[in-house]
Design an enzyme around this catalytic site. Sequence first.
Site, PDB file in Angstrom:
ATOM      1  N   HIS A 363       0.799  -1.230   0.000  1.00 26.19           N
ATOM      2  CA  HIS A 363       0.000   0.000   0.000  1.00 26.19           C
ATOM      3  C   HIS A 363       0.829   1.278   0.000  1.00 26.19           C
ATOM      4  O   HIS A 363       0.258   2.359   0.044  1.00 26.19           O
ATOM      5  CB  HIS A 363      -0.917   0.048   1.226  1.00 26.19           C
ATOM      6  CG  HIS A 363      -2.101  -0.862   1.133  1.00 26.19           C
ATOM      7  ND1 HIS A 363      -3.278  -0.484   0.544  1.00 26.19           N
ATOM      8  CD2 HIS A 363      -2.277  -2.134   1.544  1.00 26.19           C
ATOM      9  CE1 HIS A 363      -4.147  -1.484   0.605  1.00 26.19           C
ATOM     10  NE2 HIS A 363      -3.557  -2.500   1.213  1.00 26.19           N
ATOM     11  N   LYS A 555      -9.407  13.661   4.109  1.00 25.97           N
ATOM     12  CA  LYS A 555      -8.534  12.481   4.155  1.00 25.97           C
ATOM     13  C   LYS A 555      -7.592  12.669   5.333  1.00 25.97           C
ATOM     14  O   LYS A 555      -7.544  13.754   5.908  1.00 25.97           O
ATOM     15  CB  LYS A 555      -7.738  12.345   2.854  1.00 25.97           C
ATOM     16  CG  LYS A 555      -7.059  13.659   2.407  1.00 25.97           C
ATOM     17  CD  LYS A 555      -6.316  13.515   1.086  1.00 25.97           C
ATOM     18  CE  LYS A 555      -7.214  13.509  -0.122  1.00 25.97           C
ATOM     19  NZ  LYS A 555      -7.049  12.333  -0.947  1.00 25.97           N
ATOM     20  N   ARG A 556      -6.834  11.611   5.695  1.00 21.15           N
ATOM     21  CA  ARG A 556      -5.858  11.794   6.769  1.00 21.15           C
ATOM     22  C   ARG A 556      -4.961  12.982   6.446  1.00 21.15           C
ATOM     23  O   ARG A 556      -4.667  13.250   5.281  1.00 21.15           O
ATOM     24  CB  ARG A 556      -4.981  10.545   6.916  1.00 21.15           C
ATOM     25  CG  ARG A 556      -5.587   9.449   7.766  1.00 21.15           C
ATOM     26  CD  ARG A 556      -4.657   8.260   7.850  1.00 21.15           C
ATOM     27  NE  ARG A 556      -4.234   7.866   6.519  1.00 21.15           N
ATOM     28  CZ  ARG A 556      -2.981   7.545   6.189  1.00 21.15           C
ATOM     29  NH1 ARG A 556      -2.039   7.534   7.098  1.00 21.15           N
ATOM     30  NH2 ARG A 556      -2.681   7.209   4.960  1.00 21.15           N
ATOM     31  N   LYS A 561       0.034  14.264   1.161  1.00 15.83           N
ATOM     32  CA  LYS A 561      -1.282  14.546   0.578  1.00 15.83           C
ATOM     33  C   LYS A 561      -1.469  16.038   0.316  1.00 15.83           C
ATOM     34  O   LYS A 561      -2.410  16.449  -0.349  1.00 15.83           O
ATOM     35  CB  LYS A 561      -2.389  14.013   1.501  1.00 15.83           C
ATOM     36  CG  LYS A 561      -2.414  12.468   1.560  1.00 15.83           C
ATOM     37  CD  LYS A 561      -3.485  11.985   2.532  1.00 15.83           C
ATOM     38  CE  LYS A 561      -3.592  10.475   2.651  1.00 15.83           C
ATOM     39  NZ  LYS A 561      -4.324   9.841   1.542  1.00 15.83           N
ATOM     40  N   THR A 663      -8.793   6.173  -2.612  1.00 15.18           N
ATOM     41  CA  THR A 663     -10.146   5.681  -2.864  1.00 15.18           C
ATOM     42  C   THR A 663     -11.126   6.830  -2.632  1.00 15.18           C
ATOM     43  O   THR A 663     -12.222   6.815  -3.176  1.00 15.18           O
ATOM     44  CB  THR A 663     -10.508   4.510  -1.940  1.00 15.18           C
ATOM     45  OG1 THR A 663     -10.154   4.846  -0.595  1.00 15.18           O
ATOM     46  CG2 THR A 663      -9.792   3.248  -2.356  1.00 15.18           C
ATOM     47  N   LYS A 667     -14.758   7.966  -4.648  1.00 12.95           N
ATOM     48  CA  LYS A 667     -16.060   8.268  -4.039  1.00 12.95           C
ATOM     49  C   LYS A 667     -16.578   9.614  -4.527  1.00 12.95           C
ATOM     50  O   LYS A 667     -17.766   9.774  -4.796  1.00 12.95           O
ATOM     51  CB  LYS A 667     -15.936   8.283  -2.514  1.00 12.95           C
ATOM     52  CG  LYS A 667     -15.458   6.978  -1.904  1.00 12.95           C
ATOM     53  CD  LYS A 667     -15.080   7.194  -0.424  1.00 12.95           C
ATOM     54  CE  LYS A 667     -14.235   6.055   0.096  1.00 12.95           C
ATOM     55  NZ  LYS A 667     -13.568   6.415   1.372  1.00 12.95           N
TER      56      LYS A 667
END
Length: 816
Positions: A363, A555-556, A561, A663, A667
Amino acid sequence: MKTLIPRISRKRTTSLPTPEIEGLLARVQREARATSTDAAPAAWMRTAARACHAELADRLHESQQADRISGAKRVHYLSMEFLMGRALANALSALELEDAFAQAAEQAGLRAADVLEREPDAALGNGGLGRLAACFLDSMATLGVPAFGYGLRYRYGMFAQRIQDGRQVEAPDDWLRLGDAWELPRPELRFAVGFGGHVVGDGGLARRWVPAQTVQAQAVDFIVPGHGTRRVAVLRQWQAAAQQPIDYLAFSRGEHVAAAREKLEAESLNWVLYPDDSTPAGRELRLKQEFFLVSASLQDMLARHLEEHRTLDNLGAHACVHLNDTHPALAVPELMRLLVDEHGLGWEQAWAQTQQVVSYTNHTLMPEALETWPVRMLEQLLPRHLEIVYEINSRFLAQVRARFPGDEALVRRVSLVDEQGEQRVRMAALSIVASHHVNGVSALHSDLMVQTIFADYARIWPERFCNVTNGVTPRRWLAQANPSLAAVLDERLGGPGWRTDLGRLAQLAPLAGDADLQAAVRAAKRANKQRLATLVRRELGLVIDPDSLFDVQVKRIHEYKRQLLNLLHVVARYQAILAQPQADWVPRTVVMAGKAASAYVAAKDIIRLAHDIARVVNSDPRVGERLKLVFLPNYGVSLAETIIPAADLSEQISTAGTEASGTGNMKFALNGALTIGTWDGANIEMAQAVGREDFFIFGLQAEQVTQLRELGYDPRLHYEESRVLRRVIDAIAQGDFSPGEPGRYRALVDALLQRDSYLLLADFHSYLEAQAAVDEAFRDRAGWDAKAIRNIAGMGWFSSDRTICEYARTIWQLPT
Ligand SMILES: *Cc1c(COP(=O)(O)O)cnc(C)c1O
């Protein structure tokens, strides 16, 4: 109330016979009637859960009976995280009881939504990896793949996030406080799991481990319903218990606390889920948790196999053990120990079975995130497993030396033991050596995986590596989260079949220009935005305009990110609005949410900066409705279900080459948001499926990122060259957003100007241009709606049903 049952209308055909539905609802009514009105929604929630659960337990029995009789090959999906969220709405939908339930609630004077909201989230995961496991269980149940998810029954799960003075504060998430109506305790499934001690035996390969400490693993099942089928999957979670509940002698001496020591120590295995960037203090407990999970799960699997087949010779033909990342990698030596030491198989035979059984999903490519454990710690905690790892390694390295004679550098790189500095066992290496397949989670990630971190292994076993791009379940992420859009789809796609055949969304593409469809999709989006605006007002007391562009990043919180890049854009926009207040601005509401690992200082600084910027921007009368910044606390599955359907724009802006798949991106697009994103992870495949014209792509690509880093990246050049960027960074550095403490973001700004490890400054201008293109596109409402429809239409392939079919065919090799 008495007339309830006859008045239920059923729009869809139901797989439950009518008397059973009536029985379920009658039970809900009977039990809920006894409670006062205040407690009514919570009582309804629990009673409805129990009623659904009774039906699901029957289905579990049926599914397992059928698998036993057919001798089915089963998937055992081992994961330290399952981010399940709430279960009631999903169960009602799977049992096709939603409408009946809503009507029954209404007749009792309640809103179904208020009842459903009383259920706490089962937040037994950090983020994407855990949510993927949950989507997979939904798809395996729906597709009828015989499957067990195996996890730990965390008492407090992921922490609850509160915000105090703009800062994240962690609190235990007591999600089981109401008792969990969904749990099915299995007192008959109990296994002993050892720790520590020593190993006895002659010099042979089969030896015996004598643990110093033993705890009991007790199974608690959580049933995962399939949709459009009576099949279910099961998530089996392990609860640790002491061998002896209390030390009776100590208790008799009056030493009450000491008497409970063993009990407490055992139960501490289930207290919390460690965030991935865990503190050293937690590491030993984390290792114990990982072993506890795999040992109990494998013992359960072997017991079932022996009961059905009487021999372990054919284990590989009937069982798959899938490792969700390396956290359960101790399954490899534990399976070998069980087969060789406990069940008397020879080493070669045991190894052949293990290799037939095990597969592994990687991952992350970030080297610092690859799990390793100190040899010293393993020696103390799992002495027999360390021996087994050494034996696997020596056989593996002998093979490598035979095939690549003289290449000792290669041997050192691929060894299961990292000999540099403190000796450590490399869990990814252990997983790869034992697996018949190793997969990445998007096309780009799988390519980079074999080109970078696993290049040496790919040279040895090129056929072992493959890609299976992630997906999400359309049941939760569209049907349940977005009933307004789901109704439009039901009408346009000729019924509810898209829920289990998401490819049907493609039928929308030719209709993207249809004014009626556009109006319907827009109205659904407007309703979802209104719903989010109401939530924001209730939670934060902030009024946001549902007609503004909802620009969302949830998101985290992690540097890769790049939530900080988003914030730099917010500041740039703020400054531009102040400079040109008369310009025709597209009003924006920027929404953020996410948790930072408790020890991750840089991520926590980003949360604080977001709050500081929000305070200044949201209260500046010169800005008004043109820009708002909202941070919603305690991101989780249920919050995601409210936020994502309300988004116009989805921020997927990781540095290219860092986000394995994502992911969240899927969504959003599935719910009609347009993506602003980098050429990274699954964004690439999404852009290809949707059409690049309907995607806002910006920034450096993965190869360019690598090149830039090799050449020597100097973020200062960008700072000096760009006036806009300079103004943004200076404002943060001078304390414009933290006037009481001007130096608050010194470390954050220094890191940006000196290292900028994730290349925010290099991508800043390209990002701003893409944001300007977003504004332009949003001015053209019909054009935007058409893009949104083409995004939805292109997402059929990103169902986790498709993902699971690929795993089943190529990795698990299940009969089709
Ligand atoms: C989908 C999901 C994630 C993963 O989001 P990414 O944007 O892919 O990182 C994390 N947390 C929750 C609650 C989710 O539902």
